[in-house]
Design a protein around this motif. Structure first.
Motif, short mmCIF file in Angstrom:
data_model
loop_
_atom_site.label_atom_id
_atom_site.label_comp_id
_atom_site.label_asym_id
_atom_site.label_seq_id
_atom_site.Cartn_x
_atom_site.Cartn_y
_atom_site.Cartn_z
N ALA A 137 19.83 -15.28 -63.47
CA ALA A 137 18.42 -15.65 -63.60
C ALA A 137 18.22 -16.67 -64.71
CB ALA A 137 17.58 -14.40 -63.88
N ALA A 138 18.97 -16.53 -65.80
CA ALA A 138 18.87 -17.49 -66.90
C ALA A 138 19.31 -18.88 -66.46
CB ALA A 138 19.69 -17.01 -68.08
N GLU A 139 20.37 -18.95 -65.65
CA GLU A 139 20.84 -20.24 -65.12
C GLU A 139 19.74 -20.92 -64.30
OE1 GLU A 139 24.28 -19.71 -62.75
OE2 GLU A 139 25.54 -18.97 -64.39
N ILE A 140 19.09 -20.15 -63.47
CA ILE A 140 18.03 -20.69 -62.63
C ILE A 140 16.86 -21.16 -63.47
CG2 ILE A 140 16.28 -20.04 -60.91
CD1 ILE A 140 18.46 -18.27 -59.62
N THR A 141 16.50 -20.37 -64.46
CA THR A 141 15.37 -20.73 -65.34
C THR A 141 15.68 -22.00 -66.11
OG1 THR A 141 14.77 -18.39 -65.55
CG2 THR A 141 13.88 -19.91 -67.19
N GLU A 142 16.91 -22.12 -66.60
CA GLU A 142 17.31 -23.32 -67.35
C GLU A 142 17.27 -24.57 -66.46
OE1 GLU A 142 21.11 -22.45 -68.95
OE2 GLU A 142 20.37 -20.86 -70.29
N ALA A 143 17.47 -24.37 -65.16
CA ALA A 143 17.44 -25.49 -64.21
C ALA A 143 16.03 -25.82 -63.76
CB ALA A 143 18.32 -25.17 -63.01
N GLY A 144 15.04 -25.08 -64.29
CA GLY A 144 13.64 -25.37 -63.95
C GLY A 144 13.04 -24.44 -62.92
N GLY A 145 13.79 -23.44 -62.48
CA GLY A 145 13.27 -22.50 -61.50
C GLY A 145 12.66 -21.27 -62.15
N ALA A 166 24.33 -18.03 -54.52
CA ALA A 166 24.01 -19.32 -53.92
C ALA A 166 22.61 -19.30 -53.31
CB ALA A 166 25.05 -19.68 -52.85
N ALA A 167 22.26 -18.19 -52.65
CA ALA A 167 20.92 -18.07 -52.07
C ALA A 167 19.85 -18.05 -53.15
CB ALA A 167 20.84 -16.80 -51.22
N ALA A 168 20.11 -17.37 -54.25
CA ALA A 168 19.14 -17.33 -55.34
C ALA A 168 18.85 -18.73 -55.87
CB ALA A 168 19.65 -16.43 -56.47
N HIS A 169 19.90 -19.52 -56.05
CA HIS A 169 19.71 -20.90 -56.52
C HIS A 169 18.96 -21.75 -55.49
CE1 HIS A 169 21.84 -21.30 -60.38
NE2 HIS A 169 22.64 -20.32 -59.94
N ARG A 170 19.30 -21.60 -54.21
CA ARG A 170 18.63 -22.39 -53.18
C ARG A 170 17.17 -22.02 -53.07
NH1 ARG A 170 18.52 -26.05 -51.84
NH2 ARG A 170 18.72 -26.32 -49.60
N PHE A 171 16.87 -20.73 -53.09
CA PHE A 171 15.49 -20.28 -52.98
C PHE A 171 14.65 -20.79 -54.16
CE2 PHE A 171 15.95 -16.22 -50.17
CZ PHE A 171 16.66 -16.95 -49.24
N ALA A 172 15.21 -20.68 -55.36
CA ALA A 172 14.49 -21.12 -56.55
C ALA A 172 14.26 -22.63 -56.52
CB ALA A 172 15.24 -20.71 -57.81
#
Length: 264
Positions: A46-54, A20-26
């Motif tokens: 990390a792939a989830e975050i990248t796909e979301a634009g982070g 959750a912190a990784a997503h919020r920070f990104a």
């Protein structure tokens, strides 16, 4: 974009509060390096975050091993040029072995101290030179309400988290003059795999009954607190413990039982 142009490392970042912190920070502009004992989950997160634009990368880390943590910190600096935020989030103990003092497995005690305290020491030691070189930074240590008072079980875990709280103050005192802040977050009962996989529904109900708020916290509740500590909004806050526990520690241990004696 409260973390724009900042690089953050999160250990235990592939599930629960760490994820959750990784997503919020990104989402707030940070380049996030997710370290986890499960490399596949770290890469997937990390792939989830990248796909979301982070911006994020995931890699394996064993926080019991200094070289492994050094590799994690080194990857963050090599890939993104600097380091500004470290979340020392990995921790825990084996509840089947971490019992009361007479029944506690002493090997489990040593492992718990290494997993919770030594890993925090190593993470800070390895991150500090890079934060100082960057002009400052924020170290966020995950403590627990277990470190604030005694209990019948998990003697090692509570002792270790108490040590993390005190260590946080030492780091804040020693490196505040170099513009590095260090704070700790003490979660209460959070609806994460660490809690749901180890406690029965009856135990969870008992915990909720003693909260001031009538529900379990969510990983995002802790992640939002970590975001505040990582950002410049908390620039004058260091050496502190933020207890995010739904009010569990806000009252006497007998307060809930006294409800039954209230006048109608």
């Amino acid at each position: 974009m409260r973390l724009e142009h900042k690089t953050a490392v999160i250990t235990g970042g592939a599930s629960g509060i760490g994820l959750a912190a990784a997503h919020r920070f990104a989402a707030e502009g940070a380049a996030v390096v997710i370290g986890d004992v499960n490399a596949d989950r770290a890469v997937a997160a990390a792939a989830e975050i990248t796909e979301a634009g982070g911006t994020a990368v995931g890699t394996a880390v064993n926080v019991m091993d200094e070289e492994s943590i050094a590799s994690l910190i080194g990857r963050a600096v090599d890939e993104f040029g600097s380091l500004h935020v470290l979340c020392n989030h990995v921790g825990g103990s084996n509840p089947r072995k971490d019992l009361d003092l007479l029944r506690m497995d002493l090997d489990e005690f040593d492992k718990t101290m290494a997993l919770n305290v030594r890993s925090t020491v190593l993470g800070a030691r390895l991150a500090l030179p890079h934060m100082i070189a960057a002009g400052g930074g924020s170290i966020i240590n995950t403590a627990s309400v277990a470190g604030l008072s005694g209990d019948y079980l998990q003697s090692a875990y509570g002792t270790a988290k108490a040590a993390v709280i005190r260590l946080t103050q030492y780091i804040a005192t020693q490196y505040g003059p170099r513009n590095v802040r260090c704070n700790a977050v003490a979660p209460g009962a959070i609806s994460s795999p660490a809690l749901l996989d180890n406690l029965s529904s009856a135990e969870i109900d008992a915990i909720v009954a003693h909260n001031a708020l009538p529900f379990l916290g969510e990983p995002d509740d802790i992640a939002n607190t970590m975001l505040f500590l990582a950002s410049d909004e908390s620039r004058y806050l260091t050496g502190q413990l933020l207890t995010v526990d739904g009010g569990m520690s806000s009252h006497s241990s007998i307060a809930e039982d006294r409800r039954g004696f209230l006048p109608a």
